[in-house]
Scaffold this active site. Structure first.
Site, PDB file in Angstrom:
ATOM      1  N   ASP A   8       0.848  -1.199   0.000  1.00 35.91           N
ATOM      2  CA  ASP A   8       0.000   0.000   0.000  1.00 35.91           C
ATOM      3  C   ASP A   8       0.881   1.246   0.000  1.00 35.91           C
ATOM      4  OD1 ASP A   8       0.795   0.398   2.630  1.00 35.91           O
ATOM      5  OD2 ASP A   8      -1.196   0.126   3.519  1.00 35.91           O
ATOM      6  N   CYS A  65       2.655  -3.615   3.999  1.00 36.91           N
ATOM      7  CA  CYS A  65       1.820  -2.447   4.322  1.00 36.91           C
ATOM      8  C   CYS A  65       2.448  -1.801   5.556  1.00 36.91           C
ATOM      9  CB  CYS A  65       0.347  -2.822   4.503  1.00 36.91           C
ATOM     10  SG  CYS A  65      -0.019  -3.912   5.891  1.00 36.91           S
ATOM     11  N   THR A  67       1.960  -2.325   8.850  1.00 39.83           N
ATOM     12  CA  THR A  67       2.344  -3.342   9.838  1.00 39.83           C
ATOM     13  C   THR A  67       2.609  -4.707   9.213  1.00 39.83           C
ATOM     14  OG1 THR A  67       0.029  -3.947  10.137  1.00 39.83           O
ATOM     15  CG2 THR A  67       0.932  -2.276  11.651  1.00 39.83           C
ATOM     16  N   HIS A  98       8.763 -25.005   7.934  1.00 42.12           N
ATOM     17  CA  HIS A  98       7.712 -25.785   8.603  1.00 42.12           C
ATOM     18  C   HIS A  98       6.315 -25.536   8.037  1.00 42.12           C
ATOM     19  CE1 HIS A  98      10.140 -26.582  12.564  1.00 42.12           C
ATOM     20  NE2 HIS A  98      10.796 -26.940  11.467  1.00 42.12           N
ATOM     21  N   HIS A 133       5.891 -32.077   8.552  1.00 40.97           N
ATOM     22  CA  HIS A 133       5.298 -30.765   8.258  1.00 40.97           C
ATOM     23  C   HIS A 133       4.350 -30.828   7.060  1.00 40.97           C
ATOM     24  CE1 HIS A 133       7.949 -29.213  11.251  1.00 40.97           C
ATOM     25  NE2 HIS A 133       9.015 -29.660  10.603  1.00 40.97           N
TER      26      HIS A 133
HETATM   27  C1  RB5 Z   1      -2.526   2.310   6.619  1.00 44.19           C
HETATM   28  O1  RB5 Z   1      -2.659   3.435   7.415  1.00 44.19           O
HETATM   29  C2  RB5 Z   1      -2.347   1.071   7.504  1.00 44.19           C
HETATM   30  O2  RB5 Z   1      -3.527   0.800   8.188  1.00 44.19           O
HETATM   31  C3  RB5 Z   1      -1.923  -0.123   6.680  1.00 44.19           C
HETATM   32  O3  RB5 Z   1      -0.748   0.169   6.018  1.00 44.19           O
HETATM   33  C4  RB5 Z   1      -1.654  -1.404   7.435  1.00 44.19           C
HETATM   34  O4  RB5 Z   1      -0.755  -1.203   8.492  1.00 44.19           O
HETATM   35  C5  RB5 Z   1      -2.824  -2.191   7.832  1.00 44.19           C
HETATM   36  O5  RB5 Z   1      -2.718  -3.294   8.371  1.00 44.19           O
END
Ligand code: RB5
Length: 146
Positions: A8, A65, A67, A98, A133
């Site tokens: 993203d 993204c 996180t 695994h 596995h």
């Molecule tokens: C975008 O602000 C953020 O929510 C996205 O990049 C991500 O971390 C979502 O899981």
């Protein structure tokens, strides 16, 4: 071997760094975007990566993204995908050995570019061990058909 990459708006810079790193290791990259800094929705790009891997258009996928969570959840909704969010190389390596993970995810707001390279390298270099596995991964995938 072809690697599908998707991200993203939070992860364009890191995607480009990892794309170059992956290419320098001899892989072909299928860049599924986004390449625009405009705010966008991570499910779109997680699904794109998942579909590229599940259809065989790419061998593996890397999804980034903020996180790594949202985009991995989206990729995991595609049948046949085993996406893992990894913030360090040990989990990345074991997710291949695994769990036979076929999509690696991480967060551009969580890991720096050098750590992201180490995570990516550990994941790309690891091989699925099979054996006990194999049965567990098969069990995992059977959940999709229930
Ligand atoms: C975008 O602000 C953020 O929510 C996205 O990049 C991500 O971390 C979502 O899981």
């Amino acid at each position: 071997m072809k690697i599908a990459m998707g991200n993203d708006h939070t992860a364009i810079e890191l995607k480009n760094i990892i794309k170059e790193f992956v290419e320098s290791k001899g892989y072909e990259v299928l860049d599924l975007g986004t390449n625009s800094t405009e705010s966008c929705d991570y499910p779109v790009y997680g699904e794109k990566v998942g579909r590229a891997v599940a259809s065989g258009e790419a061998d593996l996928g890397i999804a980034i993204c903020g996180t790594g969570v949202g985009i991995s959840l989206a990729a995991n909704k595609v049948k046949g995908v085993r996406a893992c969010v990894c913030s360090e190389p040990y989990t990345a390596k074991l997710s291949r050995m695994h769990n036979d993970s076929n999509v690696l995810a991480f967060g551009a707001r969580v890991v720096g570019s050098e750590l992201a390279k180490m995570i990516t390298e550990a994941w790309l270099d690891a091989k699925f061990e099979g054996g006990r596995h194999e049965r567990r991964v098969k069990m995992l995938m059977e959940i999709e058909s229930r």
